[in-house]
Design a protein around this motif. Structure first.
Motif, PDB file in Angstrom:
ATOM      1  N   LEU A   1       0.807  -1.222   0.000  1.00  9.41           N
ATOM      2  CA  LEU A   1       0.000   0.000   0.000  1.00  9.41           C
ATOM      3  C   LEU A   1       0.840   1.272   0.000  1.00  9.41           C
ATOM      4  O   LEU A   1       0.302   2.377  -0.052  1.00  9.41           O
ATOM      5  CB  LEU A   1      -0.963  -0.004   1.190  1.00  9.41           C
ATOM      6  N   SER A   2       2.177   1.122   0.042  1.00 10.74           N
ATOM      7  CA  SER A   2       3.041   2.300  -0.062  1.00 10.74           C
ATOM      8  C   SER A   2       3.305   2.679  -1.516  1.00 10.74           C
ATOM      9  O   SER A   2       3.869   3.729  -1.798  1.00 10.74           O
ATOM     10  CB  SER A   2       4.375   2.051   0.655  1.00 10.74           C
ATOM     11  N   LEU A   3       2.901   1.798  -2.447  1.00 11.39           N
ATOM     12  CA  LEU A   3       3.091   2.091  -3.873  1.00 11.39           C
ATOM     13  C   LEU A   3       2.163   3.213  -4.310  1.00 11.39           C
ATOM     14  O   LEU A   3       1.086   3.412  -3.729  1.00 11.39           O
ATOM     15  CB  LEU A   3       2.806   0.841  -4.710  1.00 11.39           C
ATOM     16  N   PRO A   4       2.508   3.952  -5.369  1.00 12.73           N
ATOM     17  CA  PRO A   4       1.595   4.957  -5.919  1.00 12.73           C
ATOM     18  C   PRO A   4       0.284   4.309  -6.354  1.00 12.73           C
ATOM     19  O   PRO A   4       0.274   3.151  -6.808  1.00 12.73           O
ATOM     20  CB  PRO A   4       2.366   5.507  -7.130  1.00 12.73           C
ATOM     21  N   GLU A   5      -0.802   5.030  -6.216  1.00 17.84           N
ATOM     22  CA  GLU A   5      -2.126   4.476  -6.497  1.00 17.84           C
ATOM     23  C   GLU A   5      -2.232   3.959  -7.928  1.00 17.84           C
ATOM     24  O   GLU A   5      -2.851   2.918  -8.182  1.00 17.84           O
ATOM     25  CB  GLU A   5      -3.197   5.541  -6.245  1.00 17.84           C
ATOM     26  N   GLU A   6      -1.617   4.669  -8.888  1.00 17.34           N
ATOM     27  CA  GLU A   6      -1.690   4.246 -10.283  1.00 17.34           C
ATOM     28  C   GLU A   6      -1.037   2.879 -10.473  1.00 17.34           C
ATOM     29  O   GLU A   6      -1.531   2.037 -11.222  1.00 17.34           O
ATOM     30  CB  GLU A   6      -1.001   5.269 -11.201  1.00 17.34           C
ATOM     31  N   GLU A   7       0.078   2.631  -9.765  1.00 15.43           N
ATOM     32  CA  GLU A   7       0.765   1.337  -9.867  1.00 15.43           C
ATOM     33  C   GLU A   7      -0.063   0.237  -9.207  1.00 15.43           C
ATOM     34  O   GLU A   7      -0.129  -0.891  -9.699  1.00 15.43           O
ATOM     35  CB  GLU A   7       2.148   1.416  -9.226  1.00 15.43           C
TER      36      GLU A   7
END
Length: 378
Positions: free
Chosen positions: A43-49
């Motif tokens: 969940l630390s990834l960018p939302e688009e990824e």
């Protein structure tokens, strides 16, 4: 796992239901060298990824059970402390925080996954609180008692985008498009452990293949310690060989059509069930008898089945026949006919020669041109 259980896990790959704790991965080039690695809290990834990863994970649990999705059971020796199942369990319990285990996992995949180009190995850990179900089938999310902790792996080809032209909005011009390395949808993957009877089944796993005829048997056997099952095509070929050997001279058009009709009826009757219908040795024998196989040719059926298919082999009914069309093939001619019209065709011997006869009405089309049946010369 059946269709409902696969769908239940698949539904987690959304923002609302996400149970993924960690994601790891490595990019492997055509020389089997790791070029870069990923280790992150998911969940630390960018939302688009995140959305793009969700699509990949859902695809890893897609396709037809028995063709693209295969249930694999671990042999008993692989559940010993030095076995593949025990090693995968250790990897799962590490929650992907043990770098040495991760490196070992990548190495196992790289050495046994047969693909000569670039690809991306993605591995996630997730912990799903299994909601209880009320008598009416409604999920009670506030009454969860068990947690399904699992790994999902997706192996995705990475290919260079096609050359072409594009519009550059800043320059307001048409120009050559920059070619990028694109991560495609997975070609292979697995879910461990399996989610059977809506709970953890440590004795099984679910294996995914985009191409049902490319099961990556080396990876299946060396990494997971499982026996490679017959592919969908191999099941159909083995079943055909079994029919030919068992029926012999009794393997005529009418008997084969009857077998096809009975298989189609079985598939239709059970199409709404979570698990696709399978045929074990006794069920194949019953099918042949029901389809008109003479008693005398069935006397040695068990021996022929064991020799041709293997004693414990089972066939997925949907792999054995095409319910939408029947195909009659000779060295020079291929005829396709709707199953419900199979009776319009028959074989006959005339003046010592074998013929395939097709009953026609008053309409025939040749190369897109309609002709009258009466115009065909006798």
């Amino acid at each position: 796992m059946n269709k409902k259980e696969v769908l239940e896990i698949k539904k987690q790959f959304t923002n609302e239901n996400c149970a993924i704790t960690r994601i790891c991965g490595c990019y492997v080039d055509g020389e089997k060298q790791i070029r870069t690695e990923l280790k992150e809290a998911f969940l630390s990834l960018p939302e688009e990824e995140i959305f793009k990863y969700f699509e990949i994970f859902r695809k890893t649990l897609s396709g037809t059970l028995g063709k693209n999705l295969l249930n694999l059971d671990f042999p008993l020796d692989q559940e010993m402390p030095d076995g593949a199942q025990a090693w995968l369990l250790k990897l799962r319990d590490s929650k992907l925080t043990d770098d040495l285990l991760l490196d070992e996992f990548y190495e196992k995949i790289i050495q046994n996954y047969m693909y000569g180009e670039n690809y991306y190995i993605i591995l996630i850990h997730a912990a799903y609180d299994i909601p209880k179900k009320a008598e009416d089938g409604m999920e009670m999310f506030d009454a969860s008692e068990d947690t399904y902790e699992y790994l999902l792996c997706s192996i995705c080809p990475v290919k260079l985008s096609k050359a072409g032209l594009c519009y550059n909005a800043e320059k307001n011009s048409i120009e050559d498009r920059i070619r990028d390395w694109i991560v495609e949808m997975p070609a292979a993957g697995f879910l461990f452990p399996a989610f059977n009877d809506r709970n953890t089944d440590l004795h099984s796993m679910l294996y995914y293949t985009k191409n049902p005829e490319d099961l990556q048997s080396l990876m299946m056997e060396e990494v997971f310690g499982c026996t490679t099952p017959l592919s969908a095509k191999e099941q159909k070929e083995t079943f055909g060989e079994l029919l030919s050997e068992t029926l012999g001279d009794a393997c005529d058009y009418e008997t084969v059509v009857s077998i096809h009709e009975n298989l189609s009826e079985l598939i239709e009757e059970k199409k709404d069930l979570p698990e696709p219908p399978t045929l074990t040795k006794p069920e194949v024998k019953s099918l042949l008898a029901q389809s008109g196989a003479p008693e005398e040719v069935m006397e040695h059926f068990e021996e022929r089945f064991d020799h041709t298919a293997g004693e414990d082999t089972s066939f997925l009914a949907t792999n054995l026949t095409n319910t939408r069309a029947m195909e009659v093939r000779t060295p020079d001619v291929i005829v396709k006919i709707s199953p419900e019209k199979a009776a319009l065709m028959e074989t006959r011997v005339i003046d010592g020669c074998s013929y395939l006869l097709i009953q026609i009405d008053d309409y025939i089309e040749v190369n897109g041109i309609a002709i009258k049946a009466g115009d065909v010369k006798e």
